[in-house]
Write a protein that holds these residues in place. Sequence first.
Motif, mmCIF file in Angstrom:
data_model
loop_
_atom_site.group_PDB
_atom_site.id
_atom_site.type_symbol
_atom_site.label_atom_id
_atom_site.label_comp_id
_atom_site.label_asym_id
_atom_site.label_seq_id
_atom_site.Cartn_x
_atom_site.Cartn_y
_atom_site.Cartn_z
ATOM 1 N N GLN A 69 0.823 -1.204 0.000
ATOM 2 C CA GLN A 69 0.000 0.000 0.000
ATOM 3 C C GLN A 69 0.860 1.259 0.000
ATOM 4 O OE1 GLN A 69 -1.610 2.094 3.678
ATOM 5 N NE2 GLN A 69 -3.326 0.761 3.162
ATOM 6 N N PHE A 70 1.820 1.329 0.915
ATOM 7 C CA PHE A 70 2.649 2.520 1.013
ATOM 8 C C PHE A 70 3.620 2.636 -0.161
ATOM 9 C CE2 PHE A 70 1.313 2.299 5.493
ATOM 10 C CZ PHE A 70 0.861 3.605 5.629
ATOM 11 N N LEU A 71 4.124 1.500 -0.643
ATOM 12 C CA LEU A 71 5.003 1.533 -1.808
ATOM 13 C C LEU A 71 4.300 2.153 -3.009
ATOM 14 C CD1 LEU A 71 7.528 0.715 -3.454
ATOM 15 C CD2 LEU A 71 6.459 -1.538 -3.762
ATOM 16 N N LEU A 72 3.081 1.699 -3.284
ATOM 17 C CA LEU A 72 2.344 2.215 -4.439
ATOM 18 C C LEU A 72 1.943 3.668 -4.244
ATOM 19 C CD1 LEU A 72 0.112 -0.836 -5.443
ATOM 20 C CD2 LEU A 72 2.299 -0.089 -6.403
ATOM 21 N N LEU A 73 1.596 4.051 -3.005
ATOM 22 C CA LEU A 73 1.247 5.453 -2.752
ATOM 23 C C LEU A 73 2.457 6.348 -2.968
ATOM 24 C CD1 LEU A 73 -0.726 7.624 -1.835
ATOM 25 C CD2 LEU A 73 -0.129 7.078 0.534
ATOM 26 N N ILE A 74 3.620 5.920 -2.480
ATOM 27 C CA ILE A 74 4.845 6.698 -2.654
ATOM 28 C C ILE A 74 5.149 6.902 -4.133
ATOM 29 C CG2 ILE A 74 7.360 6.599 -2.377
ATOM 30 C CD1 ILE A 74 6.785 5.085 0.305
ATOM 31 N N LEU A 75 5.073 5.825 -4.920
ATOM 32 C CA LEU A 75 5.405 5.906 -6.341
ATOM 33 C C LEU A 75 4.333 6.622 -7.157
ATOM 34 C CD1 LEU A 75 6.929 2.342 -6.901
ATOM 35 C CD2 LEU A 75 8.140 4.510 -6.636
ATOM 36 N N VAL A 78 4.320 10.428 -7.141
ATOM 37 C CA VAL A 78 5.332 11.121 -7.939
ATOM 38 C C VAL A 78 4.724 11.639 -9.236
ATOM 39 C CG1 VAL A 78 7.513 10.857 -9.195
ATOM 40 C CG2 VAL A 78 7.217 9.752 -6.972
ATOM 41 N N TRP A 79 3.864 10.838 -9.843
ATOM 42 C CA TRP A 79 3.385 11.114 -11.200
ATOM 43 C C TRP A 79 1.925 11.511 -11.282
ATOM 44 C CZ3 TRP A 79 7.295 11.561 -14.385
ATOM 45 C CH2 TRP A 79 8.479 10.876 -14.096
ATOM 46 N N PHE A 80 1.146 11.230 -10.248
ATOM 47 C CA PHE A 80 -0.284 11.542 -10.290
ATOM 48 C C PHE A 80 -0.645 12.515 -9.171
ATOM 49 C CE2 PHE A 80 0.239 7.266 -12.024
ATOM 50 C CZ PHE A 80 -0.414 7.391 -13.245
ATOM 51 N N SER A 85 -6.327 17.457 -2.469
ATOM 52 C CA SER A 85 -5.924 16.477 -1.466
ATOM 53 C C SER A 85 -4.579 16.835 -0.849
ATOM 54 C CB SER A 85 -5.830 15.079 -2.082
ATOM 55 O OG SER A 85 -5.380 14.150 -1.112
ATOM 56 N N PRO A 86 -4.459 16.775 0.486
ATOM 57 C CA PRO A 86 -3.150 16.991 1.122
ATOM 58 C C PRO A 86 -2.193 15.834 0.881
ATOM 59 C CG PRO A 86 -4.772 16.348 2.768
ATOM 60 C CD PRO A 86 -5.519 16.560 1.485
ATOM 61 N N GLU A 87 -2.706 14.717 0.339
ATOM 62 C CA GLU A 87 -1.857 13.577 0.010
ATOM 63 C C GLU A 87 -1.187 13.747 -1.352
ATOM 64 O OE1 GLU A 87 -1.406 11.091 2.194
ATOM 65 O OE2 GLU A 87 -2.761 12.113 3.570
ATOM 66 N N SER A 88 -1.495 14.843 -2.041
ATOM 67 C CA SER A 88 -1.004 15.066 -3.397
ATOM 68 C C SER A 88 -0.068 16.268 -3.452
ATOM 69 C CB SER A 88 -2.195 15.297 -4.337
ATOM 70 O OG SER A 88 -1.775 15.775 -5.605
ATOM 71 N N LYS A 89 0.832 16.237 -4.444
ATOM 72 C CA LYS A 89 1.633 17.425 -4.728
ATOM 73 C C LYS A 89 0.751 18.456 -5.436
ATOM 74 C CE LYS A 89 4.829 15.344 -7.194
ATOM 75 N NZ LYS A 89 6.081 15.111 -7.942
ATOM 76 N N LYS A 90 1.296 19.664 -5.585
ATOM 77 C CA LYS A 90 0.561 20.712 -6.293
ATOM 78 C C LYS A 90 0.349 20.318 -7.749
ATOM 79 C CE LYS A 90 2.241 24.514 -3.416
ATOM 80 N NZ LYS A 90 3.027 25.772 -3.364
ATOM 81 N N LEU A 91 -0.742 20.772 -8.311
ATOM 82 C CA LEU A 91 -1.033 20.502 -9.712
ATOM 83 C C LEU A 91 0.079 21.091 -10.579
ATOM 84 C CD1 LEU A 91 -4.868 21.299 -9.836
ATOM 85 C CD2 LEU A 91 -3.711 19.189 -9.180
ATOM 86 N N GLY A 92 0.527 20.334 -11.551
ATOM 87 C CA GLY A 92 1.583 20.797 -12.432
ATOM 88 C C GLY A 92 2.984 20.422 -11.980
ATOM 89 N N SER A 93 3.113 19.817 -10.806
ATOM 90 C CA SER A 93 4.445 19.440 -10.301
ATOM 91 C C SER A 93 4.687 17.942 -10.422
ATOM 92 C CB SER A 93 4.607 19.870 -8.839
ATOM 93 O OG SER A 93 3.667 19.208 -8.007
ATOM 94 N N GLU A 94 3.938 17.285 -11.301
ATOM 95 C CA GLU A 94 4.111 15.852 -11.498
ATOM 96 C C GLU A 94 5.545 15.536 -11.951
ATOM 97 O OE1 GLU A 94 -0.165 16.871 -12.815
ATOM 98 O OE2 GLU A 94 1.837 17.780 -12.841
ATOM 99 N N GLY A 95 6.027 14.376 -11.553
ATOM 100 C CA GLY A 95 7.367 13.960 -11.944
ATOM 101 C C GLY A 95 8.358 14.042 -10.802
ATOM 102 N N THR A 96 9.620 13.804 -11.124
ATOM 103 C CA THR A 96 10.651 13.719 -10.091
ATOM 104 C C THR A 96 11.204 15.076 -9.663
ATOM 105 O OG1 THR A 96 12.306 13.361 -11.822
ATOM 106 C CG2 THR A 96 11.341 11.400 -10.794
ATOM 107 N N GLU A 97 10.812 16.158 -10.342
ATOM 108 C CA GLU A 97 11.192 17.534 -10.011
ATOM 109 C C GLU A 97 12.677 17.785 -10.255
ATOM 110 O OE1 GLU A 97 9.861 18.179 -6.016
ATOM 111 O OE2 GLU A 97 7.746 17.928 -6.535
ATOM 112 N N SER A 98 13.059 19.045 -10.223
ATOM 113 C CA SER A 98 14.439 19.434 -10.517
ATOM 114 C C SER A 98 15.338 19.237 -9.303
ATOM 115 C CB SER A 98 14.480 20.905 -10.946
ATOM 116 O OG SER A 98 14.131 21.749 -9.851
ATOM 117 N N ASP A 99 16.660 19.245 -9.546
ATOM 118 C CA ASP A 99 17.616 19.149 -8.444
ATOM 119 C C ASP A 99 17.444 20.312 -7.470
ATOM 120 O OD1 ASP A 99 18.577 16.898 -9.644
ATOM 121 O OD2 ASP A 99 20.529 17.736 -10.209
#
Length: 223
Positions: A69-75, A78-80, A85-99
């Motif tokens: 459950q936690f493995l799939l949520l973590i991964l 990243v992309w969705f 939702s506070p469980e989500s990143k901001k819209l438009g920040s999908e992906g691994t992000e910059s350094d």
Amino acid sequence: MKALKHNGLFIVFFSLFLLSLAGQALAGLALFNEQQVAAGLEQVSIWQYLTTSSFAVDVAENWQSEFLQFLLLILAAVWFVQQGSPESKKLGSEGTESDKDQLLGRYARPDSPAWARAGGWRTRVYSNSLAAVMGTIFLLSWFAQSIAGFSAFAEQQLANLQDPGTWGEYVLSPEFWSRTLQNWQSEFLAVASMVILAVYLRQRGSPESKPVGAAHTATDVEG
């Protein structure tokens, strides 16, 4: 006292884990001995029960589903994204992000972990270490479930004078997948419920919730 306060969340949940595991062992022992008596066999002690395949498979199948459950949520996070939702990143920040966003290499801070500053393979490994460890624990728990489950299944088959088959056949059997999928579906439902309910509902003071007065559309905001 300071250490207890600073690690309170882990201590509370690990204590609950130990208490519930002990409760499961005692309840499982009582049930196991009832079955032993019904079959005309001797009852076992708590220490004997803890080494049985019956106890091992019940523990392992719960562990593997939780870590999955936690493995799939973590991964997936990243992309969705999920608006609001506070469980989500901001819209438009999908992906691994910059350094720079991830504070890696030359963007690292003085208190950043050493491998975040190191660059190369060490930073790549550390950048995926959480999912790697969660995934490893999941696979080991799932493997342990298959071994313990096959042992319990084989004992039952032999008691009924039937051929238990091989471990490989058991892993492909309805018995194994029924036990596995009944745990997976409940974990996936729990995550989906948390993701969507936190959009519209609140719990004051919890980082798993948005501030009570935050808009339903506010994303990546914690209370």
